[in-house]
Motif scaffolding. Structure first.
Motif, PDB file in Angstrom:
ATOM      1  N   ASP A 154       0.812  -1.220   0.000  1.00 49.88           N
ATOM      2  CA  ASP A 154       0.000   0.000   0.000  1.00 49.88           C
ATOM      3  C   ASP A 154       0.845   1.269   0.000  1.00 49.88           C
ATOM      4  OD1 ASP A 154      -2.378  -1.380   0.021  1.00 49.88           O
ATOM      5  OD2 ASP A 154      -2.670  -1.208   2.197  1.00 49.88           O
ATOM      6  N   ARG A 155       2.173   1.134   0.038  1.00 45.61           N
ATOM      7  CA  ARG A 155       3.029   2.303   0.235  1.00 45.61           C
ATOM      8  C   ARG A 155       3.911   2.654  -0.967  1.00 45.61           C
ATOM      9  NH1 ARG A 155       1.881   0.586   5.336  1.00 45.61           N
ATOM     10  NH2 ARG A 155       1.948   2.120   6.999  1.00 45.61           N
ATOM     11  N   TYR A 156       3.679   2.059  -2.111  1.00 42.76           N
ATOM     12  CA  TYR A 156       4.432   2.463  -3.303  1.00 42.76           C
ATOM     13  C   TYR A 156       3.494   2.633  -4.486  1.00 42.76           C
ATOM     14  CZ  TYR A 156       4.224  -2.431  -4.833  1.00 42.76           C
ATOM     15  OH  TYR A 156       3.794  -3.679  -5.209  1.00 42.76           O
ATOM     16  N   MET A 157       3.986   3.333  -5.507  1.00 39.24           N
ATOM     17  CA  MET A 157       3.219   3.580  -6.711  1.00 39.24           C
ATOM     18  C   MET A 157       4.086   3.223  -7.915  1.00 39.24           C
ATOM     19  SD  MET A 157       0.450   4.990  -8.184  1.00 39.24           S
ATOM     20  CE  MET A 157      -0.269   5.889  -6.842  1.00 39.24           C
ATOM     21  N   PRO A 158       3.601   2.333  -8.798  1.00 40.74           N
ATOM     22  CA  PRO A 158       4.368   2.033 -10.013  1.00 40.74           C
ATOM     23  C   PRO A 158       4.492   3.279 -10.887  1.00 40.74           C
ATOM     24  CG  PRO A 158       2.693   0.365  -9.631  1.00 40.74           C
ATOM     25  CD  PRO A 158       2.419   1.491  -8.672  1.00 40.74           C
ATOM     26  N   GLU A 159       5.669   3.503 -11.406  1.00 42.98           N
ATOM     27  CA  GLU A 159       5.934   4.614 -12.316  1.00 42.98           C
ATOM     28  C   GLU A 159       5.987   4.005 -13.719  1.00 42.98           C
ATOM     29  OE1 GLU A 159       7.001   7.518 -14.662  1.00 42.98           O
ATOM     30  OE2 GLU A 159       8.506   5.954 -14.467  1.00 42.98           O
ATOM     31  N   PRO A 160       5.041   4.329 -14.612  1.00 42.53           N
ATOM     32  CA  PRO A 160       4.910   3.612 -15.876  1.00 42.53           C
ATOM     33  C   PRO A 160       6.074   3.762 -16.858  1.00 42.53           C
ATOM     34  CG  PRO A 160       3.402   5.475 -15.818  1.00 42.53           C
ATOM     35  CD  PRO A 160       4.030   5.375 -14.461  1.00 42.53           C
ATOM     36  N   ASN A 161       6.789   4.845 -16.833  1.00 46.93           N
ATOM     37  CA  ASN A 161       7.864   5.046 -17.810  1.00 46.93           C
ATOM     38  C   ASN A 161       9.133   4.283 -17.468  1.00 46.93           C
ATOM     39  OD1 ASN A 161       6.341   6.828 -19.464  1.00 46.93           O
ATOM     40  ND2 ASN A 161       6.662   8.409 -17.931  1.00 46.93           N
ATOM     41  N   SER A 162       9.497   4.255 -16.197  1.00 46.80           N
ATOM     42  CA  SER A 162      10.754   3.613 -15.792  1.00 46.80           C
ATOM     43  C   SER A 162      10.557   2.195 -15.279  1.00 46.80           C
ATOM     44  CB  SER A 162      11.420   4.436 -14.684  1.00 46.80           C
ATOM     45  OG  SER A 162      10.627   4.391 -13.508  1.00 46.80           O
ATOM     46  N   GLY A 163       9.338   1.868 -14.869  1.00 41.46           N
ATOM     47  CA  GLY A 163       9.093   0.579 -14.236  1.00 41.46           C
ATOM     48  C   GLY A 163       9.414   0.576 -12.755  1.00 41.46           C
ATOM     49  N   CYS A 164       9.904   1.687 -12.237  1.00 38.85           N
ATOM     50  CA  CYS A 164      10.196   1.778 -10.804  1.00 38.85           C
ATOM     51  C   CYS A 164       8.902   1.724 -10.010  1.00 38.85           C
ATOM     52  CB  CYS A 164      10.920   3.087 -10.482  1.00 38.85           C
ATOM     53  SG  CYS A 164      12.616   3.176 -11.082  1.00 38.85           S
ATOM     54  N   TRP A 165       9.002   1.163  -8.822  1.00 40.48           N
ATOM     55  CA  TRP A 165       7.912   1.231  -7.844  1.00 40.48           C
ATOM     56  C   TRP A 165       8.371   2.259  -6.822  1.00 40.48           C
ATOM     57  CZ3 TRP A 165       6.899  -4.604  -6.402  1.00 40.48           C
ATOM     58  CH2 TRP A 165       6.492  -5.302  -7.545  1.00 40.48           C
ATOM     59  N   ILE A 166       7.840   3.459  -6.895  1.00 38.48           N
ATOM     60  CA  ILE A 166       8.315   4.567  -6.070  1.00 38.48           C
ATOM     61  C   ILE A 166       7.675   4.519  -4.688  1.00 38.48           C
ATOM     62  CG2 ILE A 166       8.473   7.087  -5.880  1.00 38.48           C
ATOM     63  CD1 ILE A 166      10.130   5.843  -8.181  1.00 38.48           C
ATOM     64  N   TRP A 167       8.519   4.509  -3.662  1.00 44.05           N
ATOM     65  CA  TRP A 167       8.085   4.463  -2.272  1.00 44.05           C
ATOM     66  C   TRP A 167       7.473   5.805  -1.911  1.00 44.05           C
ATOM     67  CZ3 TRP A 167       7.172   0.566   0.662  1.00 44.05           C
ATOM     68  CH2 TRP A 167       7.007   0.736   2.039  1.00 44.05           C
ATOM     69  N   CYS A 185      13.077   3.416  -5.181  1.00 40.65           N
ATOM     70  CA  CYS A 185      12.489   2.305  -5.932  1.00 40.65           C
ATOM     71  C   CYS A 185      12.523   1.022  -5.095  1.00 40.65           C
ATOM     72  CB  CYS A 185      13.229   2.081  -7.245  1.00 40.65           C
ATOM     73  SG  CYS A 185      12.567   0.714  -8.229  1.00 40.65           S
ATOM     74  N   VAL A 186      11.378   0.303  -5.078  1.00 40.44           N
ATOM     75  CA  VAL A 186      11.294  -0.968  -4.368  1.00 40.44           C
ATOM     76  C   VAL A 186      10.891  -2.110  -5.308  1.00 40.44           C
ATOM     77  CG1 VAL A 186      10.858   0.097  -2.120  1.00 40.44           C
ATOM     78  CG2 VAL A 186       8.911  -0.508  -3.585  1.00 40.44           C
ATOM     79  N   ASN A 187      10.983  -1.900  -6.610  1.00 38.25           N
ATOM     80  CA  ASN A 187      10.673  -2.953  -7.577  1.00 38.25           C
ATOM     81  C   ASN A 187      11.751  -4.030  -7.471  1.00 38.25           C
ATOM     82  OD1 ASN A 187      10.309  -4.623  -9.812  1.00 38.25           O
ATOM     83  ND2 ASN A 187       9.794  -2.943 -11.183  1.00 38.25           N
ATOM     84  N   PRO A 188      11.384  -5.266  -7.101  1.00 35.14           N
ATOM     85  CA  PRO A 188      12.404  -6.306  -6.932  1.00 35.14           C
ATOM     86  C   PRO A 188      13.165  -6.616  -8.216  1.00 35.14           C
ATOM     87  CG  PRO A 188      10.201  -7.239  -6.823  1.00 35.14           C
ATOM     88  CD  PRO A 188      10.043  -5.746  -6.819  1.00 35.14           C
ATOM     89  N   LYS A 189      12.564  -6.331  -9.370  1.00 34.47           N
ATOM     90  CA  LYS A 189      13.262  -6.553 -10.649  1.00 34.47           C
ATOM     91  C   LYS A 189      14.384  -5.541 -10.865  1.00 34.47           C
ATOM     92  CE  LYS A 189       9.362  -8.749 -12.883  1.00 34.47           C
ATOM     93  NZ  LYS A 189       8.360  -8.664 -13.949  1.00 34.47           N
ATOM     94  N   HIS A 190      14.362  -4.441 -10.127  1.00 39.03           N
ATOM     95  CA  HIS A 190      15.395  -3.410 -10.244  1.00 39.03           C
ATOM     96  C   HIS A 190      16.502  -3.583  -9.210  1.00 39.03           C
ATOM     97  CE1 HIS A 190      12.786  -0.240 -12.512  1.00 39.03           C
ATOM     98  NE2 HIS A 190      12.663  -1.462 -13.018  1.00 39.03           N
ATOM     99  N   LEU A 191      16.374  -4.580  -8.352  1.00 37.53           N
ATOM    100  CA  LEU A 191      17.330  -4.781  -7.254  1.00 37.53           C
ATOM    101  C   LEU A 191      18.252  -5.958  -7.533  1.00 37.53           C
ATOM    102  CD1 LEU A 191      14.739  -4.406  -4.340  1.00 37.53           C
ATOM    103  CD2 LEU A 191      16.186  -2.619  -5.351  1.00 37.53           C
ATOM    104  N   PHE A 192      19.470  -5.877  -7.024  1.00 33.61           N
ATOM    105  CA  PHE A 192      20.409  -6.994  -7.144  1.00 33.61           C
ATOM    106  C   PHE A 192      21.343  -7.004  -5.954  1.00 33.61           C
ATOM    107  CE2 PHE A 192      22.530  -3.433  -9.142  1.00 33.61           C
ATOM    108  CZ  PHE A 192      23.890  -3.626  -8.899  1.00 33.61           C
ATOM    109  N   LEU A 193      21.913  -8.175  -5.703  1.00 33.34           N
ATOM    110  CA  LEU A 193      22.891  -8.334  -4.633  1.00 33.34           C
ATOM    111  C   LEU A 193      24.248  -7.860  -5.102  1.00 33.34           C
ATOM    112  CD1 LEU A 193      22.005 -11.949  -3.452  1.00 33.34           C
ATOM    113  CD2 LEU A 193      21.608  -9.838  -2.176  1.00 33.34           C
TER     114      LEU A 193
END
Length: 80
Positions: free
Chosen positions: A11-24, A68-76
């Motif tokens: 409930d605390r993020y919003m998808p940003e359609p251009n970048s694919g980021c999920w903005i917190w 950004c909290v999109n798991p597809k944008h994150l890496f170890l």
């Protein structure tokens, strides 16, 4: 104080359609990283989708967007 849940997280993020980021959209640090309870939101997202974070590794952003909290944008990785 009640424990935060996975539903609270979504409930605390919003998808940003251009970048694919999920903005917190909730609380952030001075550096722009989202916070979810006592943990950074991107670290919570990683754990939610991929499991535990190995000791000695960090969660980094491919998109270079701290909120950004999109798991597809994150890496170890490490800071090196």
């Amino acid at each position: 104080m009640r424990k935060l849940t996975e539903i609270d997280f979504h409930d605390r993020y919003m998808p940003e359609p251009n970048s694919g980021c999920w903005i917190w959209l909730a609380t952030t640090t001075n550096g722009g990283y989202g916070t979810f309870g006592k943990i950074r939101a991107h670290r919570y997202s990683w754990s939610l989708y991929y499991g535990n974070i190995p000791i000695g590794l960090n969660i980094l952003h491919r998109c270079d967007v701290p909120s950004c909290v999109n798991p597809k944008h994150l890496f170890l990785g490490t800071y090196q």
